[in-house]
Design a protein around this motif. Structure first.
Motif, PDB file in Angstrom:
ATOM      1  N   VAL A 164      -2.228  11.474  -6.301  1.00 56.86           N
ATOM      2  CA  VAL A 164      -2.965  11.134  -7.124  1.00 56.86           C
ATOM      3  C   VAL A 164      -4.229  10.455  -6.832  1.00 56.86           C
ATOM      4  O   VAL A 164      -3.902   9.570  -5.794  1.00 56.86           O
ATOM      5  N   SER A 167      -9.211  11.369  -1.835  1.00 57.21           N
ATOM      6  CA  SER A 167     -10.248  10.697  -1.160  1.00 57.21           C
ATOM      7  C   SER A 167     -10.044  11.825   0.639  1.00 57.21           C
ATOM      8  O   SER A 167      -9.218  12.530   0.544  1.00 57.21           O
ATOM      9  N   VAL A 170      -6.657   9.566   2.229  1.00 54.22           N
ATOM     10  CA  VAL A 170      -5.363   9.980   2.083  1.00 54.22           C
ATOM     11  C   VAL A 170      -5.409  11.534   1.520  1.00 54.22           C
ATOM     12  O   VAL A 170      -4.499  12.077   1.735  1.00 54.22           O
ATOM     13  N   ALA A 208      -2.490   7.357  -4.531  1.00 55.15           N
ATOM     14  CA  ALA A 208      -3.925   6.933  -3.842  1.00 55.15           C
ATOM     15  C   ALA A 208      -4.287   6.720  -3.977  1.00 55.15           C
ATOM     16  O   ALA A 208      -6.067   7.755  -3.556  1.00 55.15           O
ATOM     17  N   GLY A 263       2.386   0.628   4.415  1.00 53.61           N
ATOM     18  CA  GLY A 263       1.587   0.219   5.164  1.00 53.61           C
ATOM     19  C   GLY A 263       1.877   0.185   6.560  1.00 53.61           C
ATOM     20  O   GLY A 263       0.808   0.660   7.573  1.00 53.61           O
ATOM     21  N   THR A 266       2.133   3.998   8.244  1.00 51.05           N
ATOM     22  CA  THR A 266       0.114   3.965   8.778  1.00 51.05           C
ATOM     23  C   THR A 266       0.004   3.085  10.429  1.00 51.05           C
ATOM     24  O   THR A 266      -0.516   3.966  11.208  1.00 51.05           O
TER      25      THR A 266
HETATM   26  P1  NDP Z   1     -10.928   6.125  -2.611  1.00 52.65           P
HETATM   27  O1  NDP Z   1     -10.715   5.234  -3.465  1.00 52.65           O
HETATM   28  O2  NDP Z   1     -10.924   6.887  -1.141  1.00 52.65           O
HETATM   29  O3  NDP Z   1     -10.059   7.016  -3.610  1.00 52.65           O
HETATM   30  C1  NDP Z   1      -9.451   6.357  -5.084  1.00 52.65           C
HETATM   31  C2  NDP Z   1      -9.311   8.116  -5.689  1.00 52.65           C
HETATM   32  O4  NDP Z   1      -8.311   7.847  -6.312  1.00 52.65           O
HETATM   33  C3  NDP Z   1     -10.121   8.827  -5.329  1.00 52.65           C
HETATM   34  O5  NDP Z   1      -9.662  10.434  -5.769  1.00 52.65           O
HETATM   35  C4  NDP Z   1     -10.394   8.915  -7.029  1.00 52.65           C
HETATM   36  O6  NDP Z   1     -10.810   9.679  -7.825  1.00 52.65           O
HETATM   37  C5  NDP Z   1      -9.218   8.322  -7.950  1.00 52.65           C
HETATM   38  N1  NDP Z   1      -9.033   8.115  -8.546  1.00 52.65           N
HETATM   39  C6  NDP Z   1      -9.624   6.414  -9.651  1.00 52.65           C
HETATM   40  N2  NDP Z   1      -9.145   6.532 -10.441  1.00 52.65           N
HETATM   41  C7  NDP Z   1      -8.480   6.946 -11.416  1.00 52.65           C
HETATM   42  C8  NDP Z   1      -7.567   7.392 -12.569  1.00 52.65           C
HETATM   43  N3  NDP Z   1      -7.908   6.608 -13.615  1.00 52.65           N
HETATM   44  N4  NDP Z   1      -6.603   8.331 -12.795  1.00 52.65           N
HETATM   45  C9  NDP Z   1      -6.695   9.019 -11.054  1.00 52.65           C
HETATM   46  N5  NDP Z   1      -7.419   9.321  -9.942  1.00 52.65           N
HETATM   47  C10 NDP Z   1      -8.052   8.074 -10.128  1.00 52.65           C
HETATM   48  O7  NDP Z   1      -8.994   4.775  -2.456  1.00 52.65           O
HETATM   49  P2  NDP Z   1      -8.467   5.613  -0.748  1.00 52.65           P
HETATM   50  O8  NDP Z   1      -7.646   7.273  -0.896  1.00 52.65           O
HETATM   51  O9  NDP Z   1      -8.925   5.357   0.812  1.00 52.65           O
HETATM   52  O10 NDP Z   1      -7.253   4.593  -0.725  1.00 52.65           O
HETATM   53  C11 NDP Z   1      -6.076   4.364  -2.139  1.00 52.65           C
HETATM   54  C12 NDP Z   1      -5.324   3.311  -1.851  1.00 52.65           C
HETATM   55  O11 NDP Z   1      -5.081   3.590  -0.480  1.00 52.65           O
HETATM   56  C13 NDP Z   1      -6.381   2.141  -1.955  1.00 52.65           C
HETATM   57  O12 NDP Z   1      -5.420   0.855  -2.201  1.00 52.65           O
HETATM   58  C14 NDP Z   1      -5.856   1.723  -0.671  1.00 52.65           C
HETATM   59  O13 NDP Z   1      -6.214   0.387  -0.016  1.00 52.65           O
HETATM   60  C15 NDP Z   1      -4.939   2.117  -0.392  1.00 52.65           C
HETATM   61  N6  NDP Z   1      -4.216   2.815   1.030  1.00 52.65           N
HETATM   62  C16 NDP Z   1      -3.633   2.160   1.714  1.00 52.65           C
HETATM   63  C17 NDP Z   1      -3.402   3.463   3.676  1.00 52.65           C
HETATM   64  C18 NDP Z   1      -2.080   2.416   3.663  1.00 52.65           C
HETATM   65  O14 NDP Z   1      -1.682   2.397   4.834  1.00 52.65           O
HETATM   66  N7  NDP Z   1      -0.951   2.427   3.345  1.00 52.65           N
HETATM   67  C19 NDP Z   1      -4.478   3.389   3.921  1.00 52.65           C
HETATM   68  C20 NDP Z   1      -5.281   4.150   3.638  1.00 52.65           C
HETATM   69  C21 NDP Z   1      -5.631   2.989   2.172  1.00 52.65           C
HETATM   70  P3  NDP Z   1     -12.190  10.003  -7.617  1.00 52.65           P
HETATM   71  O15 NDP Z   1     -11.964  11.207  -6.118  1.00 52.65           O
HETATM   72  O16 NDP Z   1     -12.766  11.743  -9.310  1.00 52.65           O
HETATM   73  O17 NDP Z   1     -13.392   8.753  -7.713  1.00 52.65           O
END
Ligand code: NDP
Length: 283
Positions: A164, A167, A170, A208, A263, A266
């Motif tokens: 899910v 990006s 991820v 994600a 986390g 990563t």
């Molecule tokens: P982004 O904001 O770039 O991407 C989020 C994704 O979630 C998008 O593809 C979006 O869809 C989708 N999305 C949003 N709302 C919904 C929904 N209601 N149902 C289904 N899909 C949905 O985020 P990142 O990928 O950068 O990060 C995701 C999470 O992971 C964040 O909380 C971030 O902080 C965390 N993170 C954690 C890391 C770690 O080391 N643990 C490292 C990197 C990130 P759409 O493309 O259509 O907008």
């Protein structure tokens, strides 16, 4: 049923110990692996991430350089610094902490990093290499997730995977890595219809998104492996993932917690990529 928890802190400590040993071997040859981190602006979360990355480097016997610029810095200054770091043979890895302020062309900044030093794996050349199945650097978060799946002996071949989030940092690279392991991969996003229909089919579910506790126990297939990448804050200011851990752990077979899950892994895989870059220079 209560799920087995993959402890990201314990696994990180184990992997970082192995990396420190490899760093010591390089040091004996006169090469100290070095990561340069660039931070623009004062976003508190970004500042914490960079601080943790730099501290982890030092602890693993690696060198780090941290350049911090004001939020209104002229992008030309940052481009010039990246060019300098690209040309410096004592620097093996370069990362620019995202997000960048709006007046920056983030894609252009990422493309300006030498692909050989792009330890985040975000350069188009490295994205292409990953897509072709011969990665130079695997993006750190999905790389950490793969290590976690391996550590828990989660079967991958033929597994139904639902990710899910789509990006570039991820969701997409995660899909490529699992596809390369012969999983059947579905990627969901904000426009997906009936998210629970997909998540309930998943043997391995990767969340994600960045929405606190949006994946609840009733959306999970009994016995599934649930990987929670999300980092969010509750109304009370506590860290939490995209998965509602309390309900999910009663249904899942294996689960990662937040904090203390993906986390720390990563950052560990960032160290691994920096070390790998330094080892390539030593050859
Ligand atoms: P982004 O904001 O770039 O991407 C989020 C994704 O979630 C998008 O593809 C979006 O869809 C989708 N999305 C949003 N709302 C919904 C929904 N209601 N149902 C289904 N899909 C949905 O985020 P990142 O990928 O950068 O990060 C995701 C999470 O992971 C964040 O909380 C971030 O902080 C965390 N993170 C954690 C890391 C770690 O080391 N643990 C490292 C990197 C990130 P759409 O493309 O259509 O907008």
């Amino acid at each position: 049923m209560t799920a087995k928890i993959i402890d990201g802190n314990a696994l990180s400590a184990e992997v970082r110990g192995q990396l420190a040993e490899r760093a010591a071997v390089l040091k004996a040859k006169g090469i100290t692996p070095c990561l340069a981190a660039i931070l623009v602006g004062e976003d508190p979360a970004s500042a914490v991430y960079v601080r943790n990355k730099v501290a982890a480097c030092e602890k693993a016997g690696m060198r780090s350089i941290k350049d911090v610029y004001a939020v209104d810095v002229d992008p030309a200054v940052v481009f010039a610094r990246i060019a300098e770091l690209n040309a410096d043979p004592s620097v093996h890895g370069i990362l620019v902490q995202l997000p960048l302020p709006k007046h920056f062309d983030s894609a252009a900044v990422l493309e300006s990093i030498s692909p050989e030093k792009d330890v985040d794996g975000f350069h188009a050349e490295n994205v292409g290499a990953l897509m072709q199945g011969s990665p130079r650097f695997i993006p750190c978060t999905p790389y950490g997730v793969m290590k976690m799946l391996e550590s828990a002996n989660v079967p991958l071949k033929g597994a139904e995977v639902v990710i899910v989030g789509r990006s570039n940092i991820v969701g997409k690279p995660m899909a490529m890595l699992l596809l390369a392991q012969s999983c059947t991969v579905t990627i969901c996003h904000s426009q997906s219809k009936d998210l629970a229909f997909h998540t309930r089919r998943a043997d391995i579910l990767v969340a994600a998104v960045g929405r606190a506790k949006m994946i609840t126990g009733d959306m999970i297939k009994p016995g599934a492996t649930v990987i929670d990448v999300g980092i969010n804050r509750t109304a009370e200011g506590k860290l939490c993932g995209d998965v509602d851990f309390e309900s999910a752990k009663e249904v899942a077979g294996v689960i990662t917690p937040v904090p203390g899950g993906v986390g720390p892994m990563t950052i560990t895989m960032l160290l691994a990529n920096t070390l790998e870059a330094a080892e390539r220079c030593a050859k």
